[in-house]
Each structure stands twice: as C-alpha cells, then as structure tokens.
Design a protein around this motif. Sequence first.
Motif, PDB file in Angstrom:
ATOM      1  N   SER A 218       0.829  -1.202   0.000  1.00  0.00           N
ATOM      2  CA  SER A 218       0.000   0.000   0.000  1.00  0.00           C
ATOM      3  C   SER A 218       0.861   1.248   0.000  1.00  0.00           C
ATOM      4  O   SER A 218       2.093   1.186   0.030  1.00  0.00           O
ATOM      5  N   VAL A 219       0.195   2.399   0.003  1.00  0.00           N
ATOM      6  CA  VAL A 219       0.908   3.671   0.042  1.00  0.00           C
ATOM      7  C   VAL A 219       1.716   3.817   1.333  1.00  0.00           C
ATOM      8  O   VAL A 219       2.664   4.593   1.401  1.00  0.00           O
ATOM      9  N   LEU A 220       1.347   3.073   2.368  1.00  0.00           N
ATOM     10  CA  LEU A 220       2.065   3.146   3.637  1.00  0.00           C
ATOM     11  C   LEU A 220       3.286   2.238   3.688  1.00  0.00           C
ATOM     12  O   LEU A 220       4.073   2.309   4.620  1.00  0.00           O
ATOM     13  N   GLY A 221       3.436   1.376   2.697  1.00  0.00           N
ATOM     14  CA  GLY A 221       4.611   0.524   2.672  1.00  0.00           C
ATOM     15  C   GLY A 221       5.881   1.337   2.499  1.00  0.00           C
ATOM     16  O   GLY A 221       5.888   2.391   1.859  1.00  0.00           O
ATOM     17  N   SER A 222       6.981   0.872   3.076  1.00  0.00           N
ATOM     18  CA  SER A 222       8.241   1.616   3.032  1.00  0.00           C
ATOM     19  C   SER A 222       9.405   0.643   3.099  1.00  0.00           C
ATOM     20  O   SER A 222       9.232  -0.546   3.404  1.00  0.00           O
ATOM     21  N   ASP A 223      10.591   1.167   2.847  1.00  0.00           N
ATOM     22  CA  ASP A 223      11.785   0.346   3.025  1.00  0.00           C
ATOM     23  C   ASP A 223      11.827  -0.203   4.447  1.00  0.00           C
ATOM     24  O   ASP A 223      12.201  -1.354   4.669  1.00  0.00           O
ATOM     25  N   PHE A 224      11.438   0.624   5.412  1.00  0.00           N
ATOM     26  CA  PHE A 224      11.496   0.204   6.812  1.00  0.00           C
ATOM     27  C   PHE A 224      10.508  -0.921   7.094  1.00  0.00           C
ATOM     28  O   PHE A 224      10.866  -1.932   7.698  1.00  0.00           O
TER      29      PHE A 224
END
Length: 310
Positions: A218-224
């Motif tokens: 989703s848009v909230l996904g990140s490398d972290f």
Amino acid sequence: MAAENDSSGNTVLGNGIGWIGTGRMGSALVTRLLGAGQQVSVYNRTRVKAEELAPLGAKVVDSAADLADCRIVFITVDAPASLVAVATALLGGGSGPRTVVDCSTVDAPAARTLRELAAKTDTAVLAAPVSGNAGAVAGGTASFCVSGPLDAYQQVLPLLEILGRSVSYVGEGDAARVVKLCHNMLLGVVAQTLAEVSTLAQRYGVTRTALMQFLNGSVLGSDFSRYKTPALLNLDFSPTFTTELLRKDFDLGLAAARVVEAPMPVAGAAYQRIQEAVTSGYRDADFAALLELQARAAGIELRPEGNAAS
C-alpha cells in the motif's frame, strides 16, 4: 583537500583519514572506505576490534592522540562520555586534524565540548549521524545528515558518498544531531504503531503475514516496513538496533524538545512503551520486540509464521 588517483584510477584523499570507534557500525563504515581504496588509520578502546580491520588494510594505532595529524578523523562512539574522552585525547595536545566528522548520536553538552576543543586547534567539526544499521552500511544503503561549516562538508562529501547512498546537508552547527533524533523518534513511533495494528489484526484472526503483505503493497509501505517484516513474522529479535539504544535517542530527543517547548505527545507515549520493553527483558533485543510486548498486553501468545510478506 588534496586528492590523488591510485593505479586503478580511484580517488584517494591522501594518507590522512583516521577513525575512532570500530564497533559494529564503525567497523562497517571503515570497511567501505578500505574497499574503495582509501587508507585509514583506526583506534578503538578495545584494541582487538580495531585489529580485525588490519587484514583489510587498516593501520591500527595505540591511542586517539595518534590520529591528531590526520586530515580527517571520523568518530563513531556510543555515549556522550566516550565522545568527550576521545575528543580530549585527539584535540588536547595543541594540534588536531583539519576536520572531525562526528557520526555519533550524543547529547548537546557532549557535542558542544567537542566543538570547544576543536576551536582551540582550528579544527572544523561536522555532525554526520548515520541512518541505518551495520547491515545497511555494508549494503551501501545507509543515509547521512550533515551539519557544520559548508566548506568542510564539501571537502568531506566524497568520503560520505562512499559510505552511504544519501547525504543531506541540513545546516550549520549541530542541526544534524536534531535531525537524526527526529528520525529515530519517528522510527520508534512507527515500530510501536506496527506492533499495535499487528496485535489488533491478530485479535480478529488476521495473520501478520496477511497484514504486512497488504501494508507493504500500500501507500504506507516503506523500506522500513519491508525490512522489518521478517522480524515481525518470524519473531526474530536479534539486535540490529536495541530497545536500549532507541530509549537513549528518545531521552535525547525529548530533552531537546523540552528546551524549545515543542510538544511531543505521540513520541512521549511511544517512549513509555519503549521504557517498558527495556525493563521487561528486551533491553538487548531489537526494538521490533515491541510487538511481543504489545501482544502480551493483549493476552496473545505469538508464534512464528515463517513467511516473508514483501
């Protein structure tokens, strides 16, 4: 800063790079410089940790003072008292390097002491804390925020670009220290929030695998979030950054906020959970262990799921 090319065409910034502090992070950073053909002299209080770099080409010295004639000295230590001690040894003899690059995350008094000592030897000081653990450094994905004299930054930039994929100049003085504390407090808030939503979803019968697969896509996904997913699924809390170190950075960040009367309600709440983790047996565990603490509070017994949701 004078530079020359070696026989392979690599830019080598003279023979004057020194490094103080070769623990997990410092060793990874020095290894990148050595791998790029730089010549580095290293000092560590526990000498054996510095000697591990000798087979890679590092020159091991006996004291921080032995690096005073270097052009550039990097410092990676883990506590304010350690920074003051090595800075005193490095700069207390009446001469010092052209530039000191402090990659530690310490409190304002220790950083101020470093600058006061450096002023006596006409040494420029750059604050350059690292975002990323030793694994990120080894993989070339670490980031640096840097503050201090712009001309010194421009001279050191070629080395910083060897050490990380992103280098950001954030202003004069000690601004980079504040930026790094902001970063790490956000890190803690996100980790605690992931623990909370994972526990909520599991209460409703949703696996962590399914939740993280959705979040990471989703848009909230990140490398972290993607990087921490295996730890959250497999309950592997082998330390990359311990809860105790995270608590230290929250202590420093919240203290900085009080100085300028900046309210930090969400970070303050996250701090209480981090403090609880430290005192509940997770002091030396990775801060992803906040998940286990949260699940325990909700009466859930977690089990490894053995998958990776990317």
